[in-house]
Design an enzyme around this catalytic site. Structure first.
Site, PDB file in Angstrom:
ATOM      1  N   TYR A  69      -3.113   6.378  78.044  1.00  0.00           N
ATOM      2  CA  TYR A  69      -3.414   7.477  77.117  1.00  0.00           C
ATOM      3  C   TYR A  69      -3.877   8.682  77.916  1.00  0.00           C
ATOM      4  O   TYR A  69      -4.740   8.551  78.795  1.00  0.00           O
ATOM      5  CB  TYR A  69      -4.515   7.071  76.125  1.00  0.00           C
ATOM      6  CG  TYR A  69      -3.980   7.067  74.722  1.00  0.00           C
ATOM      7  CD1 TYR A  69      -3.609   8.264  74.120  1.00  0.00           C
ATOM      8  CD2 TYR A  69      -3.782   5.881  74.033  1.00  0.00           C
ATOM      9  CE1 TYR A  69      -3.065   8.268  72.845  1.00  0.00           C
ATOM     10  CE2 TYR A  69      -3.226   5.880  72.762  1.00  0.00           C
ATOM     11  CZ  TYR A  69      -2.873   7.087  72.169  1.00  0.00           C
ATOM     12  OH  TYR A  69      -2.327   7.089  70.921  1.00  0.00           O
ATOM     13  N   GLU A  71      -4.267  12.199  76.344  1.00  0.00           N
ATOM     14  CA  GLU A  71      -4.308  13.394  75.486  1.00  0.00           C
ATOM     15  C   GLU A  71      -4.929  14.559  76.245  1.00  0.00           C
ATOM     16  O   GLU A  71      -5.929  14.385  76.952  1.00  0.00           O
ATOM     17  CB  GLU A  71      -5.115  13.099  74.218  1.00  0.00           C
ATOM     18  CG  GLU A  71      -4.324  12.295  73.205  1.00  0.00           C
ATOM     19  CD  GLU A  71      -5.091  12.074  71.911  1.00  0.00           C
ATOM     20  OE1 GLU A  71      -6.300  12.349  71.872  1.00  0.00           O
ATOM     21  OE2 GLU A  71      -4.470  11.610  70.946  1.00  0.00           O
ATOM     22  N   ASP A 215      17.139  28.103  72.235  1.00  0.00           N
ATOM     23  CA  ASP A 215      17.160  26.640  72.149  1.00  0.00           C
ATOM     24  C   ASP A 215      18.274  26.167  73.069  1.00  0.00           C
ATOM     25  O   ASP A 215      19.455  26.178  72.705  1.00  0.00           O
ATOM     26  CB  ASP A 215      17.395  26.184  70.704  1.00  0.00           C
ATOM     27  CG  ASP A 215      17.372  24.657  70.591  1.00  0.00           C
ATOM     28  OD1 ASP A 215      17.403  23.988  71.651  1.00  0.00           O
ATOM     29  OD2 ASP A 215      17.331  24.135  69.458  1.00  0.00           O
ATOM     30  N   THR A 241      16.059  19.874  75.702  1.00  0.00           N
ATOM     31  CA  THR A 241      15.933  18.425  75.849  1.00  0.00           C
ATOM     32  C   THR A 241      16.100  18.116  77.333  1.00  0.00           C
ATOM     33  O   THR A 241      16.573  18.950  78.109  1.00  0.00           O
ATOM     34  CB  THR A 241      17.032  17.660  75.085  1.00  0.00           C
ATOM     35  OG1 THR A 241      18.299  18.008  75.667  1.00  0.00           O
ATOM     36  CG2 THR A 241      17.039  17.995  73.602  1.00  0.00           C
ATOM     37  N   LYS A 244      20.317  15.475  77.827  1.00  0.00           N
ATOM     38  CA  LYS A 244      21.727  15.819  77.593  1.00  0.00           C
ATOM     39  C   LYS A 244      22.384  16.078  78.955  1.00  0.00           C
ATOM     40  O   LYS A 244      22.345  15.186  79.790  1.00  0.00           O
ATOM     41  CB  LYS A 244      21.822  16.963  76.583  1.00  0.00           C
ATOM     42  CG  LYS A 244      21.254  16.528  75.202  1.00  0.00           C
ATOM     43  CD  LYS A 244      21.374  17.558  74.097  1.00  0.00           C
ATOM     44  CE  LYS A 244      20.762  17.021  72.794  1.00  0.00           C
ATOM     45  NZ  LYS A 244      20.795  18.014  71.696  1.00  0.00           N
ATOM     46  N   ARG A 250      15.208  10.550  77.634  1.00  0.00           N
ATOM     47  CA  ARG A 250      15.187  11.162  76.305  1.00  0.00           C
ATOM     48  C   ARG A 250      13.864  11.904  76.131  1.00  0.00           C
ATOM     49  O   ARG A 250      12.799  11.314  76.299  1.00  0.00           O
ATOM     50  CB  ARG A 250      15.322  10.052  75.263  1.00  0.00           C
ATOM     51  CG  ARG A 250      15.479  10.490  73.846  1.00  0.00           C
ATOM     52  CD  ARG A 250      16.106   9.378  73.032  1.00  0.00           C
ATOM     53  NE  ARG A 250      17.457   9.138  73.522  1.00  0.00           N
ATOM     54  CZ  ARG A 250      18.522   9.889  73.214  1.00  0.00           C
ATOM     55  NH1 ARG A 250      18.396  10.887  72.368  1.00  0.00           N
ATOM     56  NH2 ARG A 250      19.698   9.637  73.734  1.00  0.00           N
TER      57      ARG A 250
HETATM   58  C1  LIG Z   1      19.992  18.013  70.507  1.00  0.00           C
HETATM   59  C2  LIG Z   1      19.432  19.265  69.982  1.00  0.00           C
HETATM   60  C3  LIG Z   1      18.121  19.335  69.480  1.00  0.00           C
HETATM   61  C4  LIG Z   1      17.288  18.115  69.192  1.00  0.00           C
HETATM   62  O1  LIG Z   1      17.043  17.255  70.212  1.00  0.00           O
HETATM   63  P1  LIG Z   1      16.519  15.766  69.861  1.00  0.00           P
HETATM   64  O2  LIG Z   1      16.029  15.272  71.188  1.00  0.00           O
HETATM   65  O3  LIG Z   1      17.674  15.036  69.304  1.00  0.00           O
HETATM   66  O4  LIG Z   1      15.414  15.891  68.875  1.00  0.00           O
HETATM   67  C5  LIG Z   1      17.614  20.570  69.133  1.00  0.00           C
HETATM   68  N1  LIG Z   1      18.359  21.681  69.249  1.00  0.00           N
HETATM   69  C6  LIG Z   1      19.626  21.656  69.683  1.00  0.00           C
HETATM   70  C7  LIG Z   1      20.389  22.935  69.788  1.00  0.00           C
HETATM   71  C8  LIG Z   1      20.213  20.455  70.059  1.00  0.00           C
HETATM   72  O5  LIG Z   1      21.470  20.438  70.459  1.00  0.00           O
END
Ligand SMILES: *Cc1c(COP(=O)(O)O)cnc(C)c1O
Length: 441
Positions: A69, A71, A215, A241, A244, A250
């Site tokens: 933990y 936090e 994003d 993320t 990807k 993840r």
């Molecule tokens: C994949 C994705 C997310 C979310 O990611 P998760 O890890 O699945 O929650 C947010 N924004 C965009 C543009 C994405 O492609």
């Protein structure tokens, strides 16, 4: 160089994990993990948001760091015993700052959607107006869909792609920004294959006094590998993320300018999250180190070349690429000429061991559950060493599967023959190659 990189990925780096202990303690779950490993090995993984992470990342994820933990933030924790996890989190932060040239980084978000929730929390109040890409034109659920918190708690105004070019309509973005004066403008999407004009977004945001949020969930790995221009110098805040194209565990992260550091950190913890996942944070540090190497830069270039080769191969067989091509790791295909829906194409490809997803195309006449398109990505197959000539074969296999109706004898035979072609490709360049003594033989 190209051949050497492919061999590096295919022959030595991506050994599968060892499930020895688990197989004895919990054979049922071990069987699931082994079956999934096998599924990843025997098929073509073309989901644009997936990749094969390295054994080093998997080792960090499977470590006792999971027990701790922590936090708070390094040096400012609510629990004792954080001297080692602090080192891991500082390494992750410092490596990400160097890799992306970011002033401040928060590596604690559990996922991309969680990172996005934190960005909303840091920069807006419920009811504020947010300008973001329309979901059916490529945006993400967290960019204002009614089924997500984003669409229920904020007033979202969608922008679109131009119907002729299928590129983001920057004139419309500006017109909507001037009309609605949004608090935040979001650039970034989940099914848009072209590079985004971040400078154009910056100037529109400046004109209306909005925060520019990129994003970069999908393409941050291409930014890391210098395969596309970076969004970091233009954005006030970038969410992403790590699993990807970036090929880490993840998880999520947020990059921002120093002036927003404390708002972002307080939004992640304590506003939306509790204890951070220290095993995942350590694994993010490993992935950032991997992504700083020349091999990774070569990989990122190859991902883009492979997506292009795949799109060209599909175009040559009558599947139109939305916007006429790709600059990134993904392509969106319009199936209307073949009279096959996205949902049918996804199912047919699945029967031939090709995993991809149905996807709405801009101005799609079909419902979101059916769609007229499929989305393909090159990140995972490039990790296993596929090159542009392999991708041309992949395109041929997809095109054959899409038009093979499994309800007919000839269609069934054709899908079996496509599956044979898939097996031949992955046998030559396996993801997680088998070794002697491997439980998953
Ligand atoms: C994949 C994705 C997310 C979310 O990611 P998760 O890890 O699945 O929650 C947010 N924004 C965009 C543009 C994405 O492609």
């Amino acid at each position: 160089m190209v051949g050497a990189g492919g061999e590096r990925a295919g022959e030595s780096t991506y050994w599968g994990p060892d499930f020895g202990e688990l197989a004895t303690a919990d054979p049922e779950i071990a069987a699931v993990a082994l079956a999934e490993l096998e599924r990843q090995r025997v098929g073509l993984q073309l989901i644009a948001s997936e990749n094969f992470t390295s054994p080093s990342v998997l080792a960090a994820l499977g470590s006792t760091l999971s027990n701790k933990y922590a936090e708070g933030y390094p040096g400012r924790r609510y629990y004792g015993g954080c001297e080692y996890v602090d080192v891991a989190e500082n390494l992750a932060i410092d490596r990400a700052k160097a890799l992306f040239g970011a002033e401040h980084v928060n590596v604690q978000p559990h996922s991309g959607a969680t990172a996005n929730l934190a960005v909303y929390a840091a920069f807006a109040k419920p009811g504020d107006t947010v300008l973001a890409m329309s979901l059916p034109h490529g945006g993400h659920l967290t960019h204002g869909s009614r089924v997500s918190f984003s669409g229920q708690w904020f007033t979202t105004v969608p922008y679109h792609v131009d119907s002729a070019t299928e590129l983001i309509d920057y004139d419309e973005v500006r017109t909507l920004a001037l009309a609605h004066k949004p608090k935040i403008i979001i650039a970034g999407a989940t099914a848009y294959s072209r590079t985004i004009d971040f400078a154009a977004f910056r100037s529109i945001a400046d004109e209306v006094g909005a925060i520019l949020w990129v994003d970069a969930a999908h393409f941050i790995g291409l930014v890391a590998g210098r395969a596309i221009p970076s969004c970091v110098p233009y954005a006030d805040v970038v969410s992403a993320t790590t699993h990807k194209v970036l090929r880490g565990p993840r998880g999520g992260m947020i990059l921002c300018r120093s002036e927003h550091a404390s708002a972002v950190d307080r939004a992640v913890f304590p506003f939306i999250q509790g204890g951070p996942m220290m095993h995942a944070i350590a694994a993010k540090a490993v992935a950032f180190k991997e992504a700083s190497t020349p091999e990774y830069r070569w990989y990122a270039q190859e991902v883009v070349a492979n997506a292009s080769a795949l799109a060209q191969s599909l175009e040559a067989r009558g599947l139109r690429t939305v916007s006429g091509g790709t600059d990134t790791h993904l392509a969106l295909l319009d199936l209307r000429a073949s009279d096959v829906t996205g949902v049918d194409a996804e199912r047919r490809c699945g029967l031939a061991s090709i995993t991809l997803n149905k996807n709405a195309i801009p101005f799609d006449p079909q419902s979101p559950a059916v769609t007229s398109g499929i989305r393909v990505g090159s990140a995972a197959v490039t990790t296993q060493g596929f090159n542009t000539s392999d991708m041309s074969i992949v395109g041929e296999l997809i095109a054959r599967a899409v038009v093979a109706d499994p309800a007919t004898t000839s269609g069934e035979a054709e899908l079996a023959s496509v599956a044979d072609g898939v097996r031949e490709l992955v046998r030559a360049k396996p993801a997680y190659p088998r070794r002697t003594g491997d439980l998953a033989q």
